[in-house]
Design an enzyme around this catalytic site. Structure first.
Site, PDB file in Angstrom:
ATOM      1  N   LEU A 328      -8.019   5.324   7.055  1.00 50.84           N
ATOM      2  CA  LEU A 328      -8.505   4.343   6.085  1.00 50.84           C
ATOM      3  C   LEU A 328      -7.384   3.416   5.649  1.00 50.84           C
ATOM      4  CD1 LEU A 328     -10.544   6.719   3.755  1.00 50.84           C
ATOM      5  CD2 LEU A 328     -11.499   4.999   5.286  1.00 50.84           C
ATOM      6  N   GLY A 329      -6.171   3.937   5.663  1.00 50.10           N
ATOM      7  CA  GLY A 329      -5.058   3.110   5.235  1.00 50.10           C
ATOM      8  C   GLY A 329      -3.732   3.826   5.423  1.00 50.10           C
ATOM      9  N   ASP A 446       4.074   2.744  -9.440  1.00 44.06           N
ATOM     10  CA  ASP A 446       3.776   1.940  -8.255  1.00 44.06           C
ATOM     11  C   ASP A 446       2.402   1.283  -8.373  1.00 44.06           C
ATOM     12  OD1 ASP A 446       4.391   0.770  -5.862  1.00 44.06           O
ATOM     13  OD2 ASP A 446       3.898   2.513  -4.627  1.00 44.06           O
TER      14      ASP A 446
END
Ligand SMILES: *[C@@H]1O[C@H](CO)[C@@H](O)[C@H](O)[C@H]1NC(C)=O
Ligand SMILES: *[C@@H]1O[C@H](CO)[C@@H](O)[C@H](O)[C@H]1NC(C)=O
Ligand SMILES: *[C@@H]1O[C@H](CO)[C@@H](O)[C@H](O)[C@H]1NC(C)=O
Ligand SMILES: *[C@@H]1O[C@H](CO)[C@@H](O)[C@H](O)[C@H]1NC(C)=O
Ligand SMILES: *[C@@H]1O[C@H](CO)[C@@H](O)[C@H](O)[C@H]1NC(C)=O
Ligand SMILES: *[C@@H]1O[C@H](CO)[C@@H](O)[C@H](O)[C@H]1NC(C)=O
Length: 634
Positions: A328-329, A446
């Site tokens: 997915l990533g 982050d």
């Protein structure tokens, strides 16, 4: 540090508890209610939606003769999701009467984003998020407590009564999650006292067996506190249970608890006369359920507040051996895979490669911590697995993917201003929860558009919180050594490694600007008007009072909306000031967003602009160890 985390988790995770020993005769058979305390965007819109879900629930109960119904109203941004559940032994008219009584009390919750109430005959709940249907313990403000109401009359033979009812309740606790509809009603003669005791229990429809079991365990414990009183009622968001020595259902409406406990088919009286084939199917279904619960109970041996330990193999299968097609990533932390579990649930699995010694223990502690974080704007951790140097996290699957896709990626231009504003507001609330509402302060470190995931409704969920220190350490390019991303990182952290929760405030300000402009924070185009990074560009426009020029041209805003956006840009600039001390805290940001006013008496100061070449590469020792965890009560 690790010890501190475990200690805090142990110390602070038991929910509070409210008890009323005296029944208020006015309240009829009210067990209790809870009004949410978090503000919504517009109370008027929220109330309109709430009224319309109530109306729809009523229509469903009445017209379809139902005992359980759900409704939702999503207009104008302040969505409301609602459900009503009546006890199975009631008629529709009795159910309606209880529903109407609930609504008239719930209308008393005049502010806040949700509420629930329970009578002996029914429970009603509404929230501004959908997740509670399947996971009733997702709560924004975390203040919902189990409700208990005990009678005021003691049994004539307390010792015998206590023993008999205790045994009965423990059978009910075990049987309820094993029935196909999570519901039992049963009677038992308490020996040598002539009392017949009536008990019913019901788990919330739509939840899984594990949650039902956990709630029934609490119900059993708490109802024991009512003994030797002759009546007791318990409600928590996952279940309802009640005992009484006076009848409240007909004896022909009981469930055969003994058979359920033996593992035989549960006999709901209304279908008891059904043909043998149905019984057979029930048996097969039940053995399958029992098999699953057996598998689950093996799995749950190392359960942390809802996060489940998985076998590596299981996740390997679910992700098709971590195949390329399932990716997915990819991020700083490793790859994320789409996975289909045994029960056909789709989840996301994040695979981290961690090599330093002690990572496992740290990881377990971190999992314990983040599995306790429940907030609708924070991505839920569902489970985890450790195998050699691989750490796997099982997370909610978000079909819409990350926010950046909608800003400058393939879906550019598809979000309107209302949706973007809700995303900004949701991220702010998620961060405020991490910083101030959860018992341990967690600094994300982050925050960026690719870490914000969107659900079906385009509501945001923040991913990767609590993971900053698991970034891979021995990559050849040293700039990955600090937890942060170019363009989003506050100057004091990027340059000097100084960490506070204001680091997140800064990154959030940058994300606001990205959402409004549809531009990447680090993107520059030499041939156009923006030759600076987004923040610098916005500041320069602000100095000329022309900051609305930064607005994404795919947004067709009217004048009124433009004024609103201008204020939000000012909030973003407030968040990105330096030093950190003059940035607002996230709860302050939530308030400002809500009130649509930004500056008040504050004066905006010019942000510090950091170029890539200024950036300090090494932060502290070889590995970022400075995740900020502190107990907020000193
Ligand atoms: C118990 O409660 C009922 C009302 O629910 C009330 O009429 C009765 O007086 C109470 N009894 C005692 C002993 O408090
Ligand atoms: C919702 O319904 C209540 C009771 O019918 C009514 O008093 C209130 O004004 C309604 N609110 C809105 C916003 O429609
Ligand atoms: C509504 O709330 C007020 C104060 O919050 C309380 O005094 C009143 O009794 C409540 N009414 C009902 C019907 O619960
Ligand atoms: C139980 O019921 C029987 C008759 O039904 C009666 O004789 C006896 O006194 C009762 N015992 C108690 C403890 O109430
Ligand atoms: C609850 O249901 C019972 C029937 O089981 C009924 O007699 C009672 O009146 C109901 N209570 C309320 C408050 O509606
Ligand atoms: C249960 O008993 C009541 C009366 O005691 C009766 O009216 C009702 O029809 C019965 N229900 C069933 C399903 O047999």
């Amino acid at each position: 540090m690790a010890v501190l985390v475990v200690f805090l988790v142990l110390l602070l995770t038991k929910p509070g508890f409210s008890q009323s020993n005296n029944r208020d005769s006015d309240a009829n058979d009210l067990i209790g209610m809870f009004c949410g305390r978090n503000a919504v965007i517009s109370q008027t819109n929220f109330d309109k939606n709430r009224n319309s879900t109530f109306n729809e629930l009523r229509v469903q109960l009445l017209n379809q003769r139902l005992l359980y119904a759900r409704a939702q109203a999503l207009s104008a941004g302040d969505s409301v999701f609602a459900a009503v559940q009546c006890r199975n032994y009631l008629s529709t008219d009795q159910c309606m009467a209880c529903f109407d009584a609930s609504v008239s009390k719930l209308l008393n919750c005049t502010s806040g984003n949700g509420a629930y109430i329970s009578f002996d005959n029914c429970s009603v709940r509404y929230e501004d998020f959908v997740d509670f249907y399947n996971n009733p313990y997702v709560m924004e403000d975390g203040n919902g407590t189990p409700l208990l109401s005990c009678g005021n009359q003691s049994a004539s033979q307390p010792t015998i009564f206590n023993q008999g009812v205790d045994g009965f309740l423990s059978d009910i606790r075990d049987a309820t999650p094993k029935t196909s509809n999570f519901y039992v009603a049963s009677t038992r003669q308490i020996t040598s006292d002539n009392a017949t005791v009536y008990v019913t229990a019901q788990c919330a429809q739509g939840i899984n067996q594990g949650i039902c079991q956990t709630c029934m365990n609490t119900a059993y414990d708490k109802l024991n506190d009512c003994l030797p009183n002759t009546k007791g009622s318990f409600f928590d968001m996952g279940c309802f249970a009640r005992y009484s020595d006076t009848p409240f259902f007909n004896v022909n409406q009981t469930t055969d608890v003994t058979n359920v406990l033996k593992g035989h088919s549960s006999k709901v009286p209304i279908i008891a006369a059904a043909v043998g084939g149905v019984v057979l199917i029930c048996l097969i279904l039940l053995s399958w359920l029992l098999y699953r619960s057996w598998k689950k109970s093996k799995k749950n041996e190392q359960e942390f507040e809802g996060a489940v330990h998985y076998n590596y193999k299981e996740l390997q299968e679910a992700t098709n051996n971590f195949s390329e097609e399932n990716i997915l990533g990819r991020g700083g932390f490793g790859e994320v895979f789409k996975a289909v579990l045994d029960d056909n649930n789709v989840v996301a699995v994040k695979k981290l490669l961690v090599q330093h010694a002690g990572a496992k223990e740290e990881f377990e502690n971190e999992v314990k911590l983040i599995s306790n974080v429940h907030h609708r704007n924070l991505l839920r951790l569902l489970g985890w697995s450790i195998e050699e140097s691989y750490l796997l996290l099982v997370l909610e699957y978000m079909p819409n993917g990350s926010l950046d896709r909608f800003l400058w990626g393939t879906k550019r231009g598809t979000l309107n201003w209302n949706q973007r504003y809700e995303i900004i507001f949701g991220i702010a609330r998620g961060l405020a929860h991490l910083h101030e509402e959860f018992h341990v302060k967690i600094v994300h470190r982050d925050i960026k558009s690719s870490n914000i995931l969107l659900n079906d409704d385009f509501k945001p969920k923040i991913a990767d919180f609590g993971l900053a220190r698991f970034q891979p350490e021995d990559q050849t390019h040293v700039s990955t050594k600090f937890a942060g991303t170019l363009g989003y990182t506050a100057p004091e952290y990027a340059l000097h490694g100084v960490l506070s929760e204001k680091v997140d405030t800064y990154s959030f300000g940058i994300v606001i600007l990205e959402i409004i402009s549809g531009r990447k924070s680090t993107e520059v185009k030499s041939d156009s008007e923006y030759t600076d990074y987004l923040l610098e560009n916005t500041w320069k426009l602000y100095e000329k009072k022309t900051h609305i020029k930064v607005i994404d041209e795919t947004l067709n805003l009217n004048r009124y909306e433009e004024e609103h956006v201008a204020k939000i840009i000012e909030i973003a600039l407030l968040c990105t000031q330096s030093p950190a001390s003059i940035r607002p805290t996230m709860p302050e940001v939530v308030l400002m967003l809500q009130e649509g006013q930004s500056l008040g008496k504050r004066q905006l100061t010019r942000p510090t602009f950091v170029n890539n070449k200024d950036r300090r590469i090494y932060i502290g020792s070889s590995r970022p160890k400075d995740i900020q965890l502190s107990n907020k009560e000193p």
